[in-house]
Design a protein around this motif. Structure first.
Motif, mmCIF file in Angstrom:
data_model
loop_
_atom_site.group_PDB
_atom_site.id
_atom_site.type_symbol
_atom_site.label_atom_id
_atom_site.label_comp_id
_atom_site.label_asym_id
_atom_site.label_seq_id
_atom_site.Cartn_x
_atom_site.Cartn_y
_atom_site.Cartn_z
ATOM 1 N N ASN A 1 15.790 5.581 19.839
ATOM 2 C CA ASN A 1 15.646 4.153 20.137
ATOM 3 C C ASN A 1 15.858 3.345 18.864
ATOM 4 O O ASN A 1 15.208 2.344 18.625
ATOM 5 N N GLY A 2 16.715 3.854 17.995
ATOM 6 C CA GLY A 2 16.916 3.218 16.705
ATOM 7 C C GLY A 2 15.958 3.787 15.668
ATOM 8 O O GLY A 2 15.090 4.605 15.983
ATOM 9 N N TYR A 3 16.136 3.348 14.437
ATOM 10 C CA TYR A 3 15.307 3.881 13.338
ATOM 11 C C TYR A 3 13.886 3.332 13.402
ATOM 12 O O TYR A 3 13.663 2.158 13.689
ATOM 13 N N GLU A 4 12.926 4.236 13.088
ATOM 14 C CA GLU A 4 11.518 3.861 13.021
ATOM 15 C C GLU A 4 10.867 4.568 11.844
ATOM 16 O O GLU A 4 11.372 5.580 11.341
ATOM 17 N N VAL A 5 9.729 4.056 11.412
ATOM 18 C CA VAL A 5 8.961 4.688 10.341
ATOM 19 C C VAL A 5 8.307 5.961 10.883
ATOM 20 O O VAL A 5 7.767 5.970 11.989
ATOM 21 N N VAL A 6 8.374 7.043 10.106
ATOM 22 C CA VAL A 6 7.686 8.282 10.472
ATOM 23 C C VAL A 6 6.265 8.204 9.890
ATOM 24 O O VAL A 6 6.055 8.455 8.703
ATOM 25 N N VAL A 7 5.324 7.792 10.735
ATOM 26 C CA VAL A 7 3.932 7.625 10.282
ATOM 27 C C VAL A 7 3.381 8.986 9.847
ATOM 28 O O VAL A 7 3.644 10.002 10.489
ATOM 29 N N ASP A 8 2.649 8.980 8.730
ATOM 30 C CA ASP A 8 2.008 10.183 8.176
ATOM 31 C C ASP A 8 2.999 11.190 7.585
ATOM 32 O O ASP A 8 2.620 12.328 7.293
ATOM 33 N N SER A 9 4.252 10.806 7.407
ATOM 34 C CA SER A 9 5.188 11.718 6.735
ATOM 35 C C SER A 9 4.657 12.040 5.341
ATOM 36 O O SER A 9 4.088 11.180 4.661
ATOM 37 N N PRO A 10 4.845 13.280 4.869
ATOM 38 C CA PRO A 10 4.400 13.617 3.497
ATOM 39 C C PRO A 10 5.140 12.827 2.420
ATOM 40 O O PRO A 10 4.681 12.778 1.273
ATOM 41 N N PHE A 11 6.240 12.191 2.778
ATOM 42 C CA PHE A 11 6.959 11.370 1.787
ATOM 43 C C PHE A 11 6.334 9.978 1.647
ATOM 44 O O PHE A 11 6.617 9.267 0.684
ATOM 45 N N ASN A 12 5.525 9.577 2.632
ATOM 46 C CA ASN A 12 5.023 8.203 2.643
ATOM 47 C C ASN A 12 4.084 7.946 1.467
ATOM 48 O O ASN A 12 3.211 8.767 1.148
ATOM 49 N N LEU B 1 13.028 -2.774 11.515
ATOM 50 C CA LEU B 1 12.693 -1.395 11.144
ATOM 51 C C LEU B 1 11.226 -1.312 10.746
ATOM 52 O O LEU B 1 10.504 -0.424 11.181
ATOM 53 N N VAL B 2 10.796 -2.256 9.907
ATOM 54 C CA VAL B 2 9.408 -2.242 9.431
ATOM 55 C C VAL B 2 9.028 -3.664 9.001
ATOM 56 O O VAL B 2 9.842 -4.388 8.438
ATOM 57 N N LYS B 3 7.797 -4.044 9.330
ATOM 58 C CA LYS B 3 7.312 -5.392 9.030
ATOM 59 C C LYS B 3 6.120 -5.323 8.080
ATOM 60 O O LYS B 3 5.383 -4.323 8.071
ATOM 61 N N TRP B 4 5.922 -6.405 7.352
ATOM 62 C CA TRP B 4 4.727 -6.512 6.507
ATOM 63 C C TRP B 4 3.483 -6.128 7.333
ATOM 64 O O TRP B 4 3.305 -6.604 8.439
ATOM 65 N N GLY B 5 2.651 -5.247 6.740
ATOM 66 C CA GLY B 5 1.404 -4.865 7.382
ATOM 67 C C GLY B 5 1.504 -3.690 8.330
ATOM 68 O O GLY B 5 0.492 -3.223 8.858
ATOM 69 N N ALA C 1 15.616 14.985 5.487
ATOM 70 C CA ALA C 1 14.896 13.759 5.880
ATOM 71 C C ALA C 1 15.553 12.555 5.227
ATOM 72 O O ALA C 1 16.183 12.667 4.172
ATOM 73 N N GLN C 2 15.396 11.394 5.867
ATOM 74 C CA GLN C 2 15.855 10.140 5.257
ATOM 75 C C GLN C 2 14.629 9.391 4.742
ATOM 76 O O GLN C 2 13.730 9.035 5.521
ATOM 77 N N VAL C 3 14.603 9.194 3.436
ATOM 78 C CA VAL C 3 13.457 8.553 2.786
ATOM 79 C C VAL C 3 13.958 7.257 2.171
ATOM 80 O O VAL C 3 14.949 7.251 1.429
ATOM 81 N N ILE C 4 13.269 6.179 2.496
ATOM 82 C CA ILE C 4 13.700 4.879 1.986
ATOM 83 C C ILE C 4 12.609 4.353 1.055
ATOM 84 O O ILE C 4 11.415 4.451 1.352
ATOM 85 N N ALA C 5 13.039 3.849 -0.102
ATOM 86 C CA ALA C 5 12.108 3.212 -1.044
ATOM 87 C C ALA C 5 12.403 1.715 -1.023
ATOM 88 O O ALA C 5 13.572 1.308 -1.111
ATOM 89 N N VAL C 6 11.364 0.910 -0.855
ATOM 90 C CA VAL C 6 11.536 -0.530 -0.670
ATOM 91 C C VAL C 6 10.583 -1.289 -1.593
ATOM 92 O O VAL C 6 9.379 -1.014 -1.614
ATOM 93 N N ASN C 7 11.116 -2.249 -2.317
ATOM 94 C CA ASN C 7 10.273 -3.103 -3.155
ATOM 95 C C ASN C 7 9.567 -4.171 -2.329
ATOM 96 O O ASN C 7 10.143 -4.712 -1.379
ATOM 97 N N SER C 8 8.351 -4.497 -2.737
ATOM 98 C CA SER C 8 7.658 -5.678 -2.227
ATOM 99 C C SER C 8 7.458 -6.596 -3.415
ATOM 100 O O SER C 8 6.699 -6.293 -4.324
ATOM 101 N N GLU C 9 8.160 -7.720 -3.394
ATOM 102 C CA GLU C 9 8.291 -8.462 -4.636
ATOM 103 C C GLU C 9 7.031 -9.216 -5.029
ATOM 104 O O GLU C 9 6.483 -9.006 -6.093
ATOM 105 N N TYR C 10 6.575 -10.113 -4.201
ATOM 106 C CA TYR C 10 5.436 -10.947 -4.586
ATOM 107 C C TYR C 10 4.606 -11.237 -3.343
ATOM 108 O O TYR C 10 4.797 -10.595 -2.304
ATOM 109 N N VAL C 11 3.675 -12.158 -3.448
ATOM 110 C CA VAL C 11 2.801 -12.454 -2.312
ATOM 111 C C VAL C 11 2.984 -13.906 -1.883
ATOM 112 O O VAL C 11 3.512 -14.727 -2.623
ATOM 113 N N ASN C 12 2.557 -14.174 -0.669
ATOM 114 C CA ASN C 12 2.497 -15.548 -0.162
ATOM 115 C C ASN C 12 1.023 -15.848 0.088
ATOM 116 O O ASN C 12 0.546 -15.672 1.212
ATOM 117 N N PRO C 13 0.285 -16.251 -0.935
ATOM 118 C CA PRO C 13 -1.176 -16.323 -0.783
ATOM 119 C C PRO C 13 -1.639 -17.148 0.417
ATOM 120 O O PRO C 13 -2.636 -16.820 1.043
#
Ligand code: FEO
Ligand code: CA
Ligand code: CA
Length: 626
Positions: free
Chosen positions: A190-201, A96-100, A141-153
């Motif tokens: 074609n399956g779920y995708e991120v809505v780029v530039d959505s006002p919810f983003n 659905l969505v990848k880092w970066g 609209a379907q709005v998803i909130a997702v945590n990003s826990e830590y980093v892999n330096p």
């Protein structure tokens, strides 16, 4: 210590390196409890028979028979050791969505497979190390909130030879990889995708302006040079599990916040620092580049982290709120339910070896459409005591019970829990409540110190009760039923839903309970969520070496549990190196969104850096998955 050698340590091992735990002092008690556990265990295992738990020749045949009579609507899958995702026959998956990945068109091209994300665009892309997440329906609209826990330096900082930031820009980059992503998603055909530039983003990071409420807001303990009123903290960090309020907002849970703080000068005094693993050099040396993380300059800044923070996903301009009434510790997730009288109840785990399970109960009540003011700022914080006889009670943390002020109780909740004699647990991870009946489940992921070392506060960790194995390397899931079927009550009864283990390697308690078989074995349960059918989905974050004690378990995985029969079936396996964490569903329940954190290899792109991602999983026949 050589800070550069700490980058690859787990958070608990990092804490213990900075602040070594004393060995267990009451040796006699440990031995006595350990010896008596044999008779005891047969009583606490919900689906165990004692004989099975302690190994007789019966275990294998019983287990296989159970595995063959799957009551699930999918065919359980085997283990995997590769760098791919596997799901049952009849199911499909895709990222659905990848880092970066960009949330806004201005960040198109911000990610490079060789160098990662540019500093300039690092707060306009999906963050690193996906964790807890929840989906909301907002005006269709379907709005998803997702945590990003830590980093892999070592992955996020291509120029740093040993994974440590070398300048302010690199610190900024790492900080922006954490926090929360709020974004609209849509099924495009074609399956779920991120809505780029959505006002919810929206990205919420270490730098996002927030407010605080509850009894500790504004107290001297949370005042800093930048915020002398102690009401306007900046940022959220190490966002682990999640929660969803009854009124449709997102709860993000600040877990291993302690490691971001270090000192360049004199360490401030106070018992609270060591109990929370704060001091010395920070895990990523932020204190060298930003005074906010330097304890010698801002001794109260760490007191502004480790909270439950509420975010309104329907308004990208809203100000997140840190709720001090829910206590400060290494918050895993926040499971909100309602008491019979309408009060709001939030169950929460503190994920560190030998720490506690908490419950918050509001003073006010709530019903659909009613105001929510005060519901997460005015209430009582309790901590759990589990008795060996499978009863338990919630101990109120009050000035009377702790001899601490209310502000101190909330900022130093661990110390308050120790004062009232809370039960030290095997690392409480996610808590999930059954939507079909009044019961709660908590994943106790593992605890190599059980029976051997105290927790950071010096509380002993005797073997027994819901933590029945010394040096527990597999984990278990405890569940409790509140008195009168009411989550607002004080007393409860408990049992173990499952004790993970390896029946191929062990014939004693380390073989696991009898709903653990050679066909479904796993270690280190972590993420959990119930679906609408009352099935418990279990995600693991454990040893995926597939060797020794973990032989036959393969990669980390997601399983589904029937909480009535005890049956557990493997549904998904993750790429080697990854943990599975975070789970929610599309509004129509036809798609499950599953988090894949810190994958190995070059997953999922097949080349370049590995990218933590959320994937979609659905049935080919279009039926619901949860
Ligand atoms: Fe972030 Fe305890 O897992
Ligand atoms: Ca976790
Ligand atoms: Ca974990």
């Amino acid at each position: 210590m050589d800070i550069k050698k700490t980058i690859d340590l787990s958070w608990d091992d990092f804490d213990e390196l900075r602040d070594p735990r004393p060995a267990e002092t009451d040796f006699d008690q440990v031995v006595e409890t350990a010896l008596s556990r044999r008779g005891f265990l047969s009583g606490v295992l919900a689906f165990g028979s004692g004989a099975v738990a302690f190994g007789s020749g019966l275990m294998g045949s019983t287990s296989v028979a159970r595995a063959q009579s799957s009551g699930f609507d999918f065919e359980p899958i085997g283990i995997a050791t590769d760098f791919d995702i596997h799901v049952p026959a009849g199911y499909q998956w895709k990222p659905l969505v990848k880092w970066g990945q960009p949330l806004f068109s201005e960040a198109e091209g911000a990610f490079s497979p060789e160098t990662g994300v540019s500093v300039a665009m690092s707060d306009k892309v999906f963050g690193e190390n996906t964790d807890g997440m929840e989906l909301f329906e907002v005006d269709g609209a379907q709005v998803i909130a997702v945590n990003s826990e830590y980093v892999n330096p070592k992955i996020n900082l291509p120029e740093a030879s040993e994974g440590m930031p070398a300048n302010v820009d690199e610190v900024t980059l790492l900080k922006n990889m954490q926090g929360v992503t709020v974004m609209e998603i849509a099924d495009t055909g074609n399956g779920y995708e991120v809505v780029v530039d959505s006002p919810f983003n929206r990205r919420i990071t270490h730098e996002t302006q927030m407010t605080m409420d509850g009894p500790a807001a504004g107290s001297a303990l949370v005042q800093t040079n930048a915020d002398p009123e102690g009401m306007s903290p900046k940022g959220t960090m190490n966002n682990c599990g999640s929660g969803k309020t009854l009124w449709g907002t997102y709860l993000t849970c600040e877990e291993n916040f302690n490691g971001y703080f270090g000192t360049t000068g004199e360490m401030p005094e106070g018992e609270g620092y060591s109990r929370y693993g704060i001091g010395g050099e920070g895990r990523y040396a932020y204190e060298k580049y930003d005074a906010r993380y330097d304890l010698s300059q801002e001794p109260n800044e760490p007191h502004r982290h480790g909270w439950i923070t509420e975010i309104d996903p329907s308004d990208a301009s809203s100000t997140p709120v840190k709720h001090t009434a829910l206590g400060r510790f290494k918050h895993e997730n926040a499971e909100m339910v309602q008491a019979a009288d309408g009060r709001v109840v939030v169950y929460m785990g503190d994920d560190e070896r030998g720490e506690f399970i908490y419950k918050y109960v509001s003073n006010g009540t709530w019903a659909e459409g009613q105001p929510t003011d005060g519901l997460l700022s005015d209430g009582t914080l309790y901590v759990a005591k589990f008795n060996p006889d499978q009863t338990g009670e919630w101990l109120a943390l009050t000035p009377e019970s702790t001899s601490m002020s209310l502000e101190e109780i909330l900022v130093f909740s661990r110390m308050a829990g120790s004062k009232v004699g809370a039960t030290t647990m095997d690392r409480p991870e996610w808590i999930a409540c059954n939507p079909l009946k009044a019961e709660a489940y908590c994943a106790l992921t593992n605890n190599k110190n059980r029976g051997l070392k105290t927790n950071a506060g010096g509380d002993e960790t005797p073997v027994g009760g819901p933590n029945p194995r010394e040096a527990n390397n597999y984990g278990q899931i405890v569940r409790w039923t509140p008195e009168n079927g009411d989550h607002g009550t004080i007393d409860f009864t408990w049992d173990l839903y499952v004790m993970a283990g390896n029946p191929e390697v062990h014939a004693d308690a380390y073989a696991g309970s009898d709903n653990v078989t050679t066909g479904n074995m796993f270690n280190s349960p972590d993420g959990m969520a119930f679906d609408t059918k009352g099935r418990l989905w279990i995600q693991t974050d454990g040893d995926d070496s597939n060797e020794g004690d973990f032989a036959g378990m393969g990669n980390n995985q997601m399983l589904v549990g029937d909480t009535e029969t005890g049956e557990i079936a493997r549904f998904l396996t993750a790429p080697n190196g990854a943990e599975v964490t975070g789970l929610c569903w599309s509004a129509d329940r036809k798609v499950a969104f599953v988090g894949i954190q810190h994958p190995g290899g070059s997953w999922p792109d097949g080349e370049g850096k590995p990218r933590s991602s959320v994937i979609s999983v659905w049935r080919e026949d279009g039926e619901t998955v949860g």
